[in-house]
Design an enzyme around this catalytic site. Sequence first.
Site, PDB file in Angstrom:
ATOM      1  N   TRP A 188      18.880  10.309  44.036  1.00 20.09           N
ATOM      2  CA  TRP A 188      20.016  11.136  44.591  1.00 20.09           C
ATOM      3  C   TRP A 188      21.368  10.254  44.835  1.00 20.09           C
ATOM      4  O   TRP A 188      21.217   9.029  45.310  1.00 20.09           O
ATOM      5  CB  TRP A 188      20.022  11.797  45.526  1.00 20.09           C
ATOM      6  CG  TRP A 188      21.448  12.364  46.060  1.00 20.09           C
ATOM      7  CD1 TRP A 188      21.921  13.527  45.615  1.00 20.09           C
ATOM      8  CD2 TRP A 188      22.253  12.197  47.103  1.00 20.09           C
ATOM      9  NE1 TRP A 188      23.012  13.763  46.131  1.00 20.09           N
ATOM     10  CE2 TRP A 188      23.497  12.974  46.953  1.00 20.09           C
ATOM     11  CE3 TRP A 188      22.066  11.056  48.116  1.00 20.09           C
ATOM     12  CZ2 TRP A 188      24.396  12.899  47.932  1.00 20.09           C
ATOM     13  CZ3 TRP A 188      23.220  11.088  48.993  1.00 20.09           C
ATOM     14  CH2 TRP A 188      24.329  11.752  48.808  1.00 20.09           C
ATOM     15  N   GLU A 227      18.475  14.398  41.232  1.00 20.80           N
ATOM     16  CA  GLU A 227      18.815  15.576  42.183  1.00 20.80           C
ATOM     17  C   GLU A 227      20.206  15.907  42.096  1.00 20.80           C
ATOM     18  O   GLU A 227      21.166  15.123  42.538  1.00 20.80           O
ATOM     19  CB  GLU A 227      18.284  14.993  43.732  1.00 20.80           C
ATOM     20  CG  GLU A 227      18.723  16.134  44.752  1.00 20.80           C
ATOM     21  CD  GLU A 227      18.163  15.672  46.155  1.00 20.80           C
ATOM     22  OE1 GLU A 227      17.810  14.485  46.497  1.00 20.80           O
ATOM     23  OE2 GLU A 227      18.485  16.726  46.942  1.00 20.80           O
ATOM     24  N   LYS A 229      23.693  18.426  42.771  1.00 21.43           N
ATOM     25  CA  LYS A 229      24.239  18.699  43.656  1.00 21.43           C
ATOM     26  C   LYS A 229      25.863  19.415  43.332  1.00 21.43           C
ATOM     27  O   LYS A 229      26.260  18.813  42.388  1.00 21.43           O
ATOM     28  CB  LYS A 229      24.622  17.564  44.734  1.00 21.43           C
ATOM     29  CG  LYS A 229      25.078  18.193  46.013  1.00 21.43           C
ATOM     30  CD  LYS A 229      25.037  16.774  47.037  1.00 21.43           C
ATOM     31  CE  LYS A 229      25.490  17.331  48.469  1.00 21.43           C
ATOM     32  NZ  LYS A 229      25.252  16.396  49.536  1.00 21.43           N
ATOM     33  N   ASP A 260      17.465  21.050  45.875  1.00 24.08           N
ATOM     34  CA  ASP A 260      17.603  20.924  47.012  1.00 24.08           C
ATOM     35  C   ASP A 260      18.291  22.110  47.300  1.00 24.08           C
ATOM     36  O   ASP A 260      19.066  22.668  47.086  1.00 24.08           O
ATOM     37  CB  ASP A 260      18.500  19.712  47.394  1.00 24.08           C
ATOM     38  CG  ASP A 260      18.742  19.522  48.935  1.00 24.08           C
ATOM     39  OD1 ASP A 260      18.860  20.712  49.446  1.00 24.08           O
ATOM     40  OD2 ASP A 260      18.534  18.458  49.314  1.00 24.08           O
ATOM     41  N   HIS A 263      21.909  22.364  47.924  1.00 25.70           N
ATOM     42  CA  HIS A 263      22.888  21.974  46.886  1.00 25.70           C
ATOM     43  C   HIS A 263      23.708  22.596  45.995  1.00 25.70           C
ATOM     44  O   HIS A 263      24.237  22.440  45.012  1.00 25.70           O
ATOM     45  CB  HIS A 263      22.063  20.931  46.180  1.00 25.70           C
ATOM     46  CG  HIS A 263      21.924  19.563  46.849  1.00 25.70           C
ATOM     47  ND1 HIS A 263      21.605  18.408  46.194  1.00 25.70           N
ATOM     48  CD2 HIS A 263      21.946  19.306  48.440  1.00 25.70           C
ATOM     49  CE1 HIS A 263      21.393  17.458  47.264  1.00 25.70           C
ATOM     50  NE2 HIS A 263      21.702  18.077  48.399  1.00 25.70           N
ATOM     51  N   HIS A 287      13.586  19.704  47.410  1.00 30.82           N
ATOM     52  CA  HIS A 287      14.005  19.579  48.766  1.00 30.82           C
ATOM     53  C   HIS A 287      14.175  20.612  49.433  1.00 30.82           C
ATOM     54  O   HIS A 287      15.150  21.389  49.598  1.00 30.82           O
ATOM     55  CB  HIS A 287      15.278  18.682  48.777  1.00 30.82           C
ATOM     56  CG  HIS A 287      14.930  17.246  48.498  1.00 30.82           C
ATOM     57  ND1 HIS A 287      15.869  16.344  48.359  1.00 30.82           N
ATOM     58  CD2 HIS A 287      13.833  16.329  48.183  1.00 30.82           C
ATOM     59  CE1 HIS A 287      15.421  14.964  48.249  1.00 30.82           C
ATOM     60  NE2 HIS A 287      14.177  15.211  47.977  1.00 30.82           N
ATOM     61  N   ASP A 295      26.066  22.258  52.858  1.00 34.43           N
ATOM     62  CA  ASP A 295      25.079  21.299  52.840  1.00 34.43           C
ATOM     63  C   ASP A 295      24.674  20.918  54.075  1.00 34.43           C
ATOM     64  O   ASP A 295      24.573  19.754  54.035  1.00 34.43           O
ATOM     65  CB  ASP A 295      24.887  20.594  51.550  1.00 34.43           C
ATOM     66  CG  ASP A 295      23.905  19.699  51.325  1.00 34.43           C
ATOM     67  OD1 ASP A 295      22.872  20.115  51.513  1.00 34.43           O
ATOM     68  OD2 ASP A 295      23.855  18.544  51.006  1.00 34.43           O
ATOM     69  N   ASP A 297      22.001  20.687  56.196  1.00 36.51           N
ATOM     70  CA  ASP A 297      20.713  20.206  56.489  1.00 36.51           C
ATOM     71  C   ASP A 297      20.150  20.480  57.696  1.00 36.51           C
ATOM     72  O   ASP A 297      19.687  19.754  58.356  1.00 36.51           O
ATOM     73  CB  ASP A 297      20.550  18.782  56.156  1.00 36.51           C
ATOM     74  CG  ASP A 297      20.937  18.292  54.624  1.00 36.51           C
ATOM     75  OD1 ASP A 297      20.085  18.538  53.782  1.00 36.51           O
ATOM     76  OD2 ASP A 297      21.909  17.608  54.351  1.00 36.51           O
ATOM     77  N   ASP A 327      13.714  18.070  53.501  1.00 40.13           N
ATOM     78  CA  ASP A 327      15.210  17.328  53.446  1.00 40.13           C
ATOM     79  C   ASP A 327      16.136  17.853  54.323  1.00 40.13           C
ATOM     80  O   ASP A 327      16.942  18.896  54.112  1.00 40.13           O
ATOM     81  CB  ASP A 327      15.779  17.124  52.089  1.00 40.13           C
ATOM     82  CG  ASP A 327      17.040  16.129  52.174  1.00 40.13           C
ATOM     83  OD1 ASP A 327      17.127  15.620  53.261  1.00 40.13           O
ATOM     84  OD2 ASP A 327      17.573  16.254  51.058  1.00 40.13           O
TER      85      ASP A 327
HETATM   86  C1  RNT Z   1      21.645  14.569  49.738  1.00 37.58           C
HETATM   87  C2  RNT Z   1      20.355  14.785  49.180  1.00 37.58           C
HETATM   88  C3  RNT Z   1      19.441  13.672  49.321  1.00 37.58           C
HETATM   89  C4  RNT Z   1      19.716  13.339  50.877  1.00 37.58           C
HETATM   90  C5  RNT Z   1      18.332  12.243  51.054  1.00 37.58           C
HETATM   91  C6  RNT Z   1      18.491  11.395  52.429  1.00 37.58           C
HETATM   92  O1  RNT Z   1      22.576  15.621  49.653  1.00 37.58           O
HETATM   93  O2  RNT Z   1      19.987  16.057  49.684  1.00 37.58           O
HETATM   94  O3  RNT Z   1      18.278  14.148  48.830  1.00 37.58           O
HETATM   95  O4  RNT Z   1      19.571  14.141  51.624  1.00 37.58           O
HETATM   96  O5  RNT Z   1      18.030  11.556  50.012  1.00 37.58           O
HETATM   97 ZN    ZN Z   2      18.106  16.357  49.045  1.00 33.35          ZN
END
Ligand code: RNT
Ligand code: ZN
Length: 419
Positions: A188, A227, A229, A260, A263, A287, A295, A297, A327
Site C-alpha cells: 500500500w 491495495e 484506495k 480495505d 477505502h 483489510h 477511512d 480505521d 486493519d
Molecule cells: C492505509 C491502508 C494500509 C494501512 C496499513 C498500516 O489506508 O489501509 O493498509 O492501514 O498498511
Molecule cells: Zn488497509
Amino acid sequence: MTYSEAKIQSAYQLAKERYAALGVDTEKAMARLEKVSISLHCWQGDDVGGFENPGGELSGGIAATGNYPGKARTADELRKDLDVVYSLLPGSHRLNLHAIYLESDKKIERNVIEPKHFERWKDWATANKHGIDFNPTCFSHPLSADGFTLSHRDEKIRQYWIEHCIASRKIGEYFGKELGTPAVTNIWIPDGYKDTPADRQTPRHLLLESLDSVLAEKLTHNLDAVEPKLFGLGSESYVVGSMEFYSAYALTRKILLTLDSGHFHPTETIADKISSLLIYHDQLLLHVSRGVRWDSDHVVTFNDDLQAITQEIVRNDALERIHIGLDYFDASINRIAAWTIGSRNTLRALLIALLEPFEMMKRLEIENDFSSRLALQEELKSMPFSAIWDMVCLKKNVPVGMDFMKTIKNYEQKELVER
Ligand code: RNT
Ligand code: ZN
C-alpha cells in the site's frame, strides 16, 4: 468462569435443534470455522509506530488518535501483548507485520532491510504456530514526505521505494519458507494529491513500471497483493493506486487484490464487490476495518457491513481464496481490547455466515418467492447464534462472553500501567 459449562452445553443443544430445523449442521459450521486463520495487524498495538524510528510521526494520510496508556514500546512488549490477544481468540491465527517493526541495534535504511532483522519475529511465530504476513512501509519516512513513493517523478526516490518493496518481498519469502505457510506481502502506498491534478495518468504509468520492477523476481513462498484506495487525508482529490488501476494490475500480473473496507466511497461496501472480483481474481486479501464518515480505521464492530462481508466469503465458498486481515488502529481505548473485540467480532460474523441455510435461501430465490426469502433473512437475524459462539469458545478453551475483559483488565493492571 462466569458461565457454567453445563448451561452452555444445554443452550447449545437447544440452538443446535433450531438450526437443524433449517437444515443447518452446527457441528459442521464449527468445524469449518476452526480452519479459518485471520491475520492480526501488528500495528494496533503501538499506533502504527514501529521500532525503526521511535517517536517518529505517522504520515501517509492515516492517523491513530487517542493516548490511552500502555502502548507497546518494544517488539518484546508488542509480542507479549499479542500473546494475550491470541489467548482470547478461538482457533489459530496469523500476524500481519509491517517493515518498520524490524529489530536492529543500529538504524537500517528501508531499502536494505533483511530477513535477519525479523529473526525474532520468526522464532516467536514458530514457537506459537502463527503464520506471518508482511508489508513494506511506504510512509512515515523523509522520502515519502511529499506524498509520493513508487510513483514519484524523481527516479532516485522511486528507486529507493522499489528497493524497499523488493526487500520486503524477500522477507515475506523468508517467513513463508520458515513457517511453512505462504506470506501475503501487501503493497500500500499513500501516493496522491490534496488538490485536483493536471495529469492523472503519468504517476500511474510510473507506478506500473515500479511495480513491475518490484515483482520481477518469481518467489515461491510469498504471495503479492496491492491495495487500492479512493482518497486519504492529504490525498483527497487523487490517489494514484485507485481501484481500477490495481484491479487490472492484479489481474494481469496474477497477484492478489486487497479490499480495505475503509477505502471506498462511504456508500459503497466491499461486500458487494467480492462476488464480481472472484469471477476474475484467483485470490483476494481483505483489510477488514470500519470507517466512520471517512477511512478512520475504527475497531471492527459487529455491524451489518461486517456480516455482509463474511456472508459473501462463505456464500461464494471462498474461505480458501480470501485472506482475511484486519486493519484498524484505535489509541483511545485499551489496545489489547481493541484487537480482541475486532477479532472476536470477525470470527463470530464468520460463524454466523457458516450457519446460514444458504441452499434454502437460494431455492426461494429461484422460485421467485421473495416474500419467503425476506421472511427467512429476517428470521435469521434472531437465531440463537450466540449459543453456538459460546460453544466454540468453550471447546477452544477461551473465555466465554465478556470474560475476556477480565484477562485484559488484569493484564492492564499488571503490565500496561507500568509502561
Ligand atoms: C492505509 C491502508 C494500509 C494501512 C496499513 C498500516 O489506508 O489501509 O493498509 O492501514 O498498511
Ligand atoms: Zn488497509
